[in-house]
Design a protein around this motif. Structure first.
Motif, PDB file in Angstrom:
ATOM      1  N   GLY A   1     -77.566   7.009 -10.776  1.00 45.92           N
ATOM      2  CA  GLY A   1     -76.391   6.638 -10.236  1.00 45.92           C
ATOM      3  C   GLY A   1     -75.935   8.330  -9.363  1.00 45.92           C
ATOM      4  O   GLY A   1     -76.142   8.993 -10.138  1.00 45.92           O
ATOM      5  N   TRP A   2     -74.993   8.041  -8.223  1.00 45.41           N
ATOM      6  CA  TRP A   2     -74.090   9.508  -8.549  1.00 45.41           C
ATOM      7  C   TRP A   2     -72.856   8.837  -8.143  1.00 45.41           C
ATOM      8  O   TRP A   2     -72.580   7.920  -7.409  1.00 45.41           O
ATOM      9  CB  TRP A   2     -74.213   8.973  -6.196  1.00 45.41           C
ATOM     10  CG  TRP A   2     -76.222  10.050  -5.991  1.00 45.41           C
ATOM     11  CD1 TRP A   2     -76.848   9.397  -6.229  1.00 45.41           C
ATOM     12  CD2 TRP A   2     -76.915  11.414  -6.737  1.00 45.41           C
ATOM     13  NE1 TRP A   2     -78.191  10.193  -6.392  1.00 45.41           N
ATOM     14  CE2 TRP A   2     -77.944  11.820  -6.142  1.00 45.41           C
ATOM     15  CE3 TRP A   2     -75.785  12.399  -7.055  1.00 45.41           C
ATOM     16  CZ2 TRP A   2     -78.712  12.296  -6.392  1.00 45.41           C
ATOM     17  CZ3 TRP A   2     -76.798  13.847  -7.167  1.00 45.41           C
ATOM     18  CH2 TRP A   2     -78.146  13.820  -6.832  1.00 45.41           C
TER      19      TRP A   2
ATOM     20  N   TYR B   1     -82.861   6.907  -0.050  1.00 44.41           N
ATOM     21  CA  TYR B   1     -83.833   6.594  -0.775  1.00 44.41           C
ATOM     22  C   TYR B   1     -83.940   5.607   0.130  1.00 44.41           C
ATOM     23  O   TYR B   1     -84.793   4.282  -0.554  1.00 44.41           O
ATOM     24  CB  TYR B   1     -82.574   5.492  -1.784  1.00 44.41           C
ATOM     25  CG  TYR B   1     -82.520   6.747  -2.894  1.00 44.41           C
ATOM     26  CD1 TYR B   1     -83.602   7.177  -4.398  1.00 44.41           C
ATOM     27  CD2 TYR B   1     -81.250   8.138  -2.766  1.00 44.41           C
ATOM     28  CE1 TYR B   1     -83.624   8.188  -4.816  1.00 44.41           C
ATOM     29  CE2 TYR B   1     -81.222   8.545  -3.713  1.00 44.41           C
ATOM     30  CZ  TYR B   1     -81.815   8.708  -4.781  1.00 44.41           C
ATOM     31  OH  TYR B   1     -81.941   9.948  -6.291  1.00 44.41           O
ATOM     32  N   LYS B   2     -84.327   4.948   1.073  1.00 43.82           N
ATOM     33  CA  LYS B   2     -84.727   4.308   2.025  1.00 43.82           C
ATOM     34  C   LYS B   2     -86.176   3.167   1.602  1.00 43.82           C
ATOM     35  O   LYS B   2     -86.251   2.243   1.789  1.00 43.82           O
ATOM     36  CB  LYS B   2     -84.000   3.840   3.167  1.00 43.82           C
ATOM     37  CG  LYS B   2     -85.185   5.232   4.490  1.00 43.82           C
ATOM     38  CD  LYS B   2     -85.205   5.410   5.901  1.00 43.82           C
ATOM     39  CE  LYS B   2     -86.141   5.877   6.465  1.00 43.82           C
ATOM     40  NZ  LYS B   2     -85.675   7.585   6.652  1.00 43.82           N
ATOM     41  N   ASP B   3     -87.197   4.078   1.369  1.00 44.13           N
ATOM     42  CA  ASP B   3     -88.283   4.170   0.663  1.00 44.13           C
ATOM     43  C   ASP B   3     -88.424   3.756  -0.295  1.00 44.13           C
ATOM     44  O   ASP B   3     -89.431   3.927  -0.661  1.00 44.13           O
ATOM     45  CB  ASP B   3     -89.332   5.549   1.891  1.00 44.13           C
ATOM     46  CG  ASP B   3     -89.073   4.969   3.413  1.00 44.13           C
ATOM     47  OD1 ASP B   3     -88.545   3.214   3.903  1.00 44.13           O
ATOM     48  OD2 ASP B   3     -89.578   5.609   4.235  1.00 44.13           O
ATOM     49  N   VAL B   4     -87.197   4.196  -1.496  1.00 43.46           N
ATOM     50  CA  VAL B   4     -87.387   4.531  -2.375  1.00 43.46           C
ATOM     51  C   VAL B   4     -87.264   3.329  -3.617  1.00 43.46           C
ATOM     52  O   VAL B   4     -85.867   2.019  -2.615  1.00 43.46           O
ATOM     53  CB  VAL B   4     -86.747   5.648  -3.105  1.00 43.46           C
ATOM     54  CG1 VAL B   4     -86.790   5.458  -4.800  1.00 43.46           C
ATOM     55  CG2 VAL B   4     -87.286   7.086  -2.412  1.00 43.46           C
TER      56      VAL B   4
ATOM     57  N   ASN C   1     -86.506   2.016  -6.565  1.00 37.17           N
ATOM     58  CA  ASN C   1     -85.439   2.272  -7.341  1.00 37.17           C
ATOM     59  C   ASN C   1     -84.199   2.984  -6.652  1.00 37.17           C
ATOM     60  O   ASN C   1     -84.656   4.758  -7.048  1.00 37.17           O
ATOM     61  CB  ASN C   1     -85.369   2.744  -8.655  1.00 37.17           C
ATOM     62  CG  ASN C   1     -86.327   1.741  -9.231  1.00 37.17           C
ATOM     63  OD1 ASN C   1     -86.752   0.549  -9.082  1.00 37.17           O
ATOM     64  ND2 ASN C   1     -87.792   2.150 -10.046  1.00 37.17           N
ATOM     65  N   LYS C   2     -83.304   2.428  -5.878  1.00 39.13           N
ATOM     66  CA  LYS C   2     -81.985   3.078  -5.053  1.00 39.13           C
ATOM     67  C   LYS C   2     -81.088   3.987  -6.432  1.00 39.13           C
ATOM     68  O   LYS C   2     -80.626   2.992  -7.126  1.00 39.13           O
ATOM     69  CB  LYS C   2     -81.725   2.412  -4.117  1.00 39.13           C
ATOM     70  CG  LYS C   2     -82.953   2.003  -2.715  1.00 39.13           C
ATOM     71  CD  LYS C   2     -81.328   1.635  -1.613  1.00 39.13           C
ATOM     72  CE  LYS C   2     -82.378   1.503  -0.928  1.00 39.13           C
ATOM     73  NZ  LYS C   2     -83.820   0.644  -0.642  1.00 39.13           N
ATOM     74  N   PRO C   3     -80.714   4.651  -6.327  1.00 36.88           N
ATOM     75  CA  PRO C   3     -79.287   4.757  -7.753  1.00 36.88           C
ATOM     76  C   PRO C   3     -78.053   3.789  -7.415  1.00 36.88           C
ATOM     77  O   PRO C   3     -77.673   3.132  -6.163  1.00 36.88           O
ATOM     78  CB  PRO C   3     -79.101   6.393  -7.398  1.00 36.88           C
ATOM     79  CG  PRO C   3     -80.123   6.745  -6.701  1.00 36.88           C
ATOM     80  CD  PRO C   3     -80.597   5.725  -6.318  1.00 36.88           C
ATOM     81  N   ILE C   4     -77.185   3.287  -8.327  1.00 39.46           N
ATOM     82  CA  ILE C   4     -75.899   3.312  -7.431  1.00 39.46           C
ATOM     83  C   ILE C   4     -75.474   4.185  -7.498  1.00 39.46           C
ATOM     84  O   ILE C   4     -75.266   5.251  -8.023  1.00 39.46           O
ATOM     85  CB  ILE C   4     -75.581   1.989  -8.859  1.00 39.46           C
ATOM     86  CG1 ILE C   4     -74.914   3.414 -10.144  1.00 39.46           C
ATOM     87  CG2 ILE C   4     -76.313   1.094  -9.407  1.00 39.46           C
ATOM     88  CD1 ILE C   4     -74.202   3.088 -11.810  1.00 39.46           C
TER      89      ILE C   4
ATOM     90  N   LEU D   1     -70.062   0.384  -9.421  1.00 43.53           N
ATOM     91  CA  LEU D   1     -69.500   0.345 -10.740  1.00 43.53           C
ATOM     92  C   LEU D   1     -68.281   1.190 -10.849  1.00 43.53           C
ATOM     93  O   LEU D   1     -68.301   2.549 -10.263  1.00 43.53           O
ATOM     94  CB  LEU D   1     -71.072   1.479 -11.379  1.00 43.53           C
ATOM     95  CG  LEU D   1     -70.558   1.243 -12.861  1.00 43.53           C
ATOM     96  CD1 LEU D   1     -70.127  -0.294 -13.651  1.00 43.53           C
ATOM     97  CD2 LEU D   1     -71.657   2.148 -13.353  1.00 43.53           C
ATOM     98  N   LEU D   2     -67.586   1.228 -11.573  1.00 43.26           N
ATOM     99  CA  LEU D   2     -66.234   2.300 -11.710  1.00 43.26           C
ATOM    100  C   LEU D   2     -66.225   2.678 -13.470  1.00 43.26           C
ATOM    101  O   LEU D   2     -66.172   2.023 -13.807  1.00 43.26           O
ATOM    102  CB  LEU D   2     -64.910   0.960 -11.349  1.00 43.26           C
ATOM    103  CG  LEU D   2     -63.500   1.685 -11.902  1.00 43.26           C
ATOM    104  CD1 LEU D   2     -63.546   2.095 -10.737  1.00 43.26           C
ATOM    105  CD2 LEU D   2     -62.907   0.244 -12.284  1.00 43.26           C
ATOM    106  N   THR D   3     -66.077   3.764 -13.180  1.00 43.91           N
ATOM    107  CA  THR D   3     -65.762   4.440 -13.850  1.00 43.91           C
ATOM    108  C   THR D   3     -64.586   4.943 -14.561  1.00 43.91           C
ATOM    109  O   THR D   3     -63.668   5.216 -13.656  1.00 43.91           O
ATOM    110  CB  THR D   3     -67.011   5.700 -14.217  1.00 43.91           C
ATOM    111  OG1 THR D   3     -66.366   6.779 -13.171  1.00 43.91           O
ATOM    112  CG2 THR D   3     -68.149   5.340 -13.341  1.00 43.91           C
ATOM    113  N   GLN D   4     -64.284   4.915 -16.011  1.00 49.02           N
ATOM    114  CA  GLN D   4     -62.785   5.975 -16.081  1.00 49.02           C
ATOM    115  C   GLN D   4     -62.894   6.753 -17.053  1.00 49.02           C
ATOM    116  O   GLN D   4     -63.669   7.320 -17.752  1.00 49.02           O
ATOM    117  CB  GLN D   4     -62.331   4.284 -16.748  1.00 49.02           C
ATOM    118  CG  GLN D   4     -61.698   3.298 -15.767  1.00 49.02           C
ATOM    119  CD  GLN D   4     -60.958   3.506 -14.467  1.00 49.02           C
ATOM    120  OE1 GLN D   4     -59.661   4.715 -14.445  1.00 49.02           O
ATOM    121  NE2 GLN D   4     -61.368   3.794 -13.746  1.00 49.02           N
TER     122      GLN D   4
END
Length: 140
Positions: free
Chosen positions: A36-37, A72-75, A77-80, A106-109
């Motif tokens: 993910g990014w 990532y259009k041609d990948v 498993n795209k990262p979230i 995804l929400l992170t804290q």
């Protein structure tokens, strides 16, 4: 172009995504598997020294989401795309999430006592170790 920091610590101006875009493209070209990014760290709410308003951070997160989709259009498993890790501020996050148009997966804290409450920090560390022993992994 880019952000400038006001005397009150708020960062204003559009995010220059060119360096992140180049880095994301580099990781794709190298075949790195990225889960993910996330854009920013502890820039939400009161921030830690510097902060970004929820409307601007939402706009920037949408840009990141669109870059991830494009690159990532041609990948397979795209990262979230993760929401910014930071100290929880209900008003800031409510406003931010309302404006992201589902660009966040995804929400992170951030969760750190930084020595303010040593007895609570000790309890939390003990509980975390217990969870690992019970489950072999953290479950939050």
């Amino acid at each position: 172009m880019g952000r400038r920091i006001r005397s009150d610590g708020s960062a204003v101006g559009a995010w220059d995504s060119s360096n992140v875009e180049a880095f994301i493209r580099y990781t794709v070209e190298k075949g790195y598997n990225i889960y993910g990014w996330e854009l920013g760290n502890e820039l939400c709410g009161g921030g830690v020294g510097t902060r970004v308003a929820p409307d601007q951070h939402a706009s920037d997160t949408i840009v990141l989401h669109n870059k991830v989709q494009e690159i990532y259009k041609d990948v397979a498993n795209k990262p979230i795309v993760l929401a910014p890790g930071g100290f929880f501020d209900v008003n800031w996050f409510t406003d931010f999430l309302r404006r992201t148009n589902n660009a966040v997966d995804l929400l992170t804290q951030a969760f750190a006592f930084l020595g303010f409450l040593p007895e609570l920090e000790t309890k939390m560390a003990t509980r975390e170790k217990q969870l690992v022993r019970e489950n072999g992994r953290f479950v939050v």
